[in-house]
Design an enzyme around this catalytic site. Sequence first.
Site, short mmCIF file in Angstrom:
data_model
loop_
_atom_site.label_atom_id
_atom_site.label_comp_id
_atom_site.label_asym_id
_atom_site.label_seq_id
_atom_site.Cartn_x
_atom_site.Cartn_y
_atom_site.Cartn_z
N LEU A 102 7.70 -5.60 -15.27
CA LEU A 102 8.14 -4.24 -14.97
C LEU A 102 7.50 -3.24 -15.92
O LEU A 102 7.01 -2.18 -15.49
CB LEU A 102 9.68 -4.15 -15.06
CG LEU A 102 10.26 -2.75 -14.88
CD1 LEU A 102 9.99 -2.21 -13.48
CD2 LEU A 102 11.77 -2.74 -15.15
N HIS B 110 19.31 1.32 -3.26
CA HIS B 110 18.31 2.25 -2.72
C HIS B 110 18.79 2.94 -1.44
O HIS B 110 18.78 4.16 -1.33
CB HIS B 110 16.99 1.51 -2.41
CG HIS B 110 16.38 0.85 -3.60
ND1 HIS B 110 16.52 1.33 -4.88
CD2 HIS B 110 15.57 -0.24 -3.71
CE1 HIS B 110 15.84 0.55 -5.72
NE2 HIS B 110 15.26 -0.40 -5.03
N MET C 222 9.33 15.58 13.88
CA MET C 222 10.41 15.80 14.84
C MET C 222 9.91 15.39 16.22
O MET C 222 8.92 15.94 16.72
CB MET C 222 10.82 17.27 14.84
CG MET C 222 11.90 17.62 15.84
SD MET C 222 13.53 17.07 15.36
CE MET C 222 14.01 18.42 14.27
N LYS C 223 10.56 14.41 16.81
CA LYS C 223 10.19 13.97 18.16
C LYS C 223 10.93 14.84 19.18
O LYS C 223 12.16 14.96 19.11
CB LYS C 223 10.58 12.51 18.36
CG LYS C 223 9.68 11.53 17.62
CD LYS C 223 10.26 10.13 17.58
CE LYS C 223 10.54 9.57 18.95
NZ LYS C 223 11.01 8.16 18.87
N SER D 179 2.62 15.79 7.86
CA SER D 179 2.13 14.62 7.13
C SER D 179 1.54 15.11 5.81
O SER D 179 0.66 15.97 5.81
CB SER D 179 1.08 13.87 7.94
OG SER D 179 1.69 13.19 9.00
#
Length: 519
Positions: free
Chosen positions: A45, A278, A407-408, A428
């Site tokens: 880590l 998460h 957004m579709k 994007s």
Amino acid sequence: MGSGSGSWHMEKRANLRGDSSAREVENAPESGCLSIVVLGASGDLAKKKTFPALFNLFQQGFLHPDEVHIFGYARTKISDDELRNRIRGYLINDKSASSEKLENVSKFLQLIKYVSGSYDSEEGFRLLDKEILEHELSKNSVEGSSRRLFYLALPPSVYPSVCKMIRHCCMNKSDLGGWTRIVVEKPFGKDLESAEQLSSQIGELFDELQIYRIDHYLGKELVQNLLVLRFANRFFLPLWNRDNIDNVQIVFREDFGTEGRGGYFDEYGIIRDIIQNHLLQVLCLVAMEKPVSLKPEHIRDEKVKVLQSVLPIKDEEVILGQYEGYRDDPTVPDHSNTPTFATMVLRIHNERWEGVPFILKAGKALNSRKAEIRVQFKDVPGDIFKCKKQGRNEFVIRLQPSEAMYMKFTVKQPGLEMSTVQSELDLSYVQRYQGVTIPEAYERLILDTIRGDQQHFVRRDELKAAWEIFTPLLHRIDDGEVKSLPYQPGSRGPAEADELLAKAGYVQTHGYIWIPPTL
């Protein structure tokens, strides 16, 4: 001040100390130097995440060589140069690195000193304190004004002893504006009882304001964008509720298995490893109410309210899976029931979200690698275009890879006919923010720790509320009452998981695939 590099570094250093402006730094007493201690410095880590994050902060001027020194601490008996050589390869990941970057790497590595010692005896920590003090004196820091940050890149089993040693041997000697802070990594316990025990042990030694429980998902760019998206954009405000949203999916998929970590993974499983921390943190940010302000405590108060509103998880709304071949790992028990895949429905009992399923899904050895939030809206009432089969409106936030928001929605197919097709409004990041480097999550979170900003860290009551949700289910899995179904590596996971999604109300889109744009 001028606009040259001196001004730039002054602003960086002002931000580093958590002050609002460089002018305040000029008028305030000079803070002491900063010592960053990486415990577990020889481990994976530290080498892969902690030291590269520190290097990137150094490169950007946030860690100034006149102020900062970095100490590695571990049991391994190696020299300063041996540690530096182990780290070097993780700081330069391409052979065509510029001479400037190579020079920066050399300068950064010279800031690192190594101290060897055990995690449960005072001898090593006394030596560490002596080295830190020498650094502080060399920088003419007034005793008590220096800042000490301890990053525990270690397994949780040694947290109590290490924290005890730090408390007894390595604290600031007096309070003259300096501080001592510790950063602890997940997994923070295995269930409610062990997490509370760990919290109590550390809480006896440090105040909550000194403890930074790191969840690197909270440092991801698109996760940090969630509050801005929700509360700075008017058109989302009336839509973000049970009247318009049918279901929410929060998905984490990996296309590889445990790869040599089977023995470690088998102790925890996918729920403890990914979902309980998460994905649940992301759920809080998607579902929380608007905080009073952006102060860390106001934000964390709202997250806790969401967690306390989650109803007990029903076994019939959980599908577990284990990929075929997982138990071939010699470190995994032959009859292991540990899930490498899980899909479950969480339900939030409050005015905004009553009746909206939050579907959390995570798995290893699947057919793709991605993490995303998918908010699916309800059908349009009175569908005059007969386009329901094409799919619903969806708002998708892609966390990794290829960070994006899209957004579709349904539009007219270009041409003479009145036919419809699904398309998207697409933001994007690689296209819109060309040339902008998105910082690694660990960079951002380490910087927040130095600044004293706990907004993106998990508070003790938040951790407790998260474990209260999952502990009953985890105990039923550990006792073999809920079984993991087999699935083929490279598949979508067990077929039953898709059936659960359909039962929860998710409508899959057919014939539409989002393609990340190319430059």
